[in-house]
Design a protein around this motif. Sequence first.
Motif, PDB file in Angstrom:
ATOM      1  N   PHE A 139      27.942  75.382 -66.401  1.00  0.00           N
ATOM      2  CA  PHE A 139      27.642  74.034 -66.892  1.00  0.00           C
ATOM      3  C   PHE A 139      26.315  73.965 -67.638  1.00  0.00           C
ATOM      4  CE2 PHE A 139      30.271  73.413 -63.022  1.00  0.00           C
ATOM      5  CZ  PHE A 139      31.380  72.877 -63.649  1.00  0.00           C
ATOM      6  N   SER A 140      25.433  74.915 -67.430  1.00  0.00           N
ATOM      7  CA  SER A 140      24.151  74.907 -68.135  1.00  0.00           C
ATOM      8  C   SER A 140      24.265  75.427 -69.556  1.00  0.00           C
ATOM      9  CB  SER A 140      23.130  75.758 -67.365  1.00  0.00           C
ATOM     10  OG  SER A 140      23.561  77.102 -67.278  1.00  0.00           O
ATOM     11  N   TYR A 173      29.917  74.560 -76.916  1.00  0.00           N
ATOM     12  CA  TYR A 173      30.624  75.424 -77.850  1.00  0.00           C
ATOM     13  C   TYR A 173      30.624  76.880 -77.369  1.00  0.00           C
ATOM     14  CZ  TYR A 173      25.795  75.636 -79.659  1.00  0.00           C
ATOM     15  OH  TYR A 173      24.423  75.730 -79.798  1.00  0.00           O
ATOM     16  N   TRP A 174      29.591  77.297 -76.606  1.00  0.00           N
ATOM     17  CA  TRP A 174      29.597  78.629 -76.020  1.00  0.00           C
ATOM     18  C   TRP A 174      30.657  78.720 -74.922  1.00  0.00           C
ATOM     19  CZ3 TRP A 174      27.588  82.567 -78.353  1.00  0.00           C
ATOM     20  CH2 TRP A 174      26.458  82.419 -79.171  1.00  0.00           C
ATOM     21  N   ARG A 175      30.774  77.647 -74.154  1.00  0.00           N
ATOM     22  CA  ARG A 175      31.756  77.638 -73.075  1.00  0.00           C
ATOM     23  C   ARG A 175      33.180  77.667 -73.633  1.00  0.00           C
ATOM     24  NH1 ARG A 175      30.528  72.664 -69.411  1.00  0.00           N
ATOM     25  NH2 ARG A 175      32.315  73.550 -68.294  1.00  0.00           N
ATOM     26  N   ALA A 178      33.915  81.083 -74.908  1.00  0.00           N
ATOM     27  CA  ALA A 178      34.188  82.028 -73.823  1.00  0.00           C
ATOM     28  C   ALA A 178      35.626  81.898 -73.326  1.00  0.00           C
ATOM     29  CB  ALA A 178      33.209  81.800 -72.677  1.00  0.00           C
ATOM     30  N   VAL A 179      36.092  80.661 -73.153  1.00  0.00           N
ATOM     31  CA  VAL A 179      37.462  80.437 -72.695  1.00  0.00           C
ATOM     32  C   VAL A 179      38.465  80.973 -73.712  1.00  0.00           C
ATOM     33  CG1 VAL A 179      39.190  78.687 -72.161  1.00  0.00           C
ATOM     34  CG2 VAL A 179      36.878  78.485 -71.235  1.00  0.00           C
ATOM     35  N   VAL A 180      38.215  80.696 -75.005  1.00  0.00           N
ATOM     36  CA  VAL A 180      39.139  81.160 -76.045  1.00  0.00           C
ATOM     37  C   VAL A 180      39.179  82.686 -76.094  1.00  0.00           C
ATOM     38  CG1 VAL A 180      39.533  81.239 -78.537  1.00  0.00           C
ATOM     39  CG2 VAL A 180      38.925  79.072 -77.438  1.00  0.00           C
TER      40      VAL A 180
END
Length: 288
Positions: free
Chosen positions: A50-51, A55-57, A60-62
């Motif tokens: 959450f920190s 767009y990075w998160r 990462a998921v993609v």
Amino acid sequence: MRHAGLLLLCGLVFAALLPYAGGGSAPLDSLAITQPWVGGLLILIGLLAFSMRIYWRVGAVVAGAVALLPVTAVLSRDAVVFQADLKLLQHNILHRNDGTNLVSRLGDYDVVTVQEVEQAWLALNTLPAPWTLVDCPDAPGIGTAVLSRHPVIDRGCALEDTAWARIAAPSGEVTVMSVHLGWPWPRGGDAQAQQVAWLAQAVEQLNEPVVIAGDFNQMPWSAAVRKLARAADGLVAPGWRSSFWLGPVPLPIDHVIAPSDWLVDADLAGRHGSDHEAVRALIQRSDS
């Protein structure tokens, strides 16, 4: 610390996506072993970090989902009930095995593919009727063999050490090959990639349909395994089967490849004195 985290994330993304270029690089194909874990880790980071900026998160998921695509494609299986035309047992029996326990396991199998038969020649050459042995006695290393309950109408040794047999099974003729690939990069350098390239050419010369079974020393979604499957116009039997443990890491490296329009249901069938689990495959032809 924030920059270190981003560098780590970028490293994971590269590790997740580079195996897609494994067809042209032995080192990149070896990264196929990490895809399930790296892909899963990236998805967890994207969901729980959450920190981190959104767009990075999302990235990462993609990236994690893309890494898992070939894994899920190979491992997914349909719940189909069918009557098997061909029952196959695949086992790397370990070079110290004298083969007596293999003979006792023949049971109602139609064909058996084995590797590391160095100490099993006596047992394999005294098979009970009606079994026929097709081996490569002049092979360098520790050898492969195909055992058939049904008449063998043709046979050979690709690359001197890869046994194959054309079998007159009741449901129709089929060519069965017993494969033992060398270690992947870095332990084997690019030897595995060269072996796969040569074997793929040999497979393309065999009479179809072709079934390939063996110890591939590679993941089912790797470029090496997919190349041999394409040469046989086939697919790897679906499902995750941890046939070998590298320390605490379970590895699915023993596979059965059958024509892409055939049905295959494969599961593990015990170690029986080996460091590999045997694989039992039930196969139904498309024209049955």
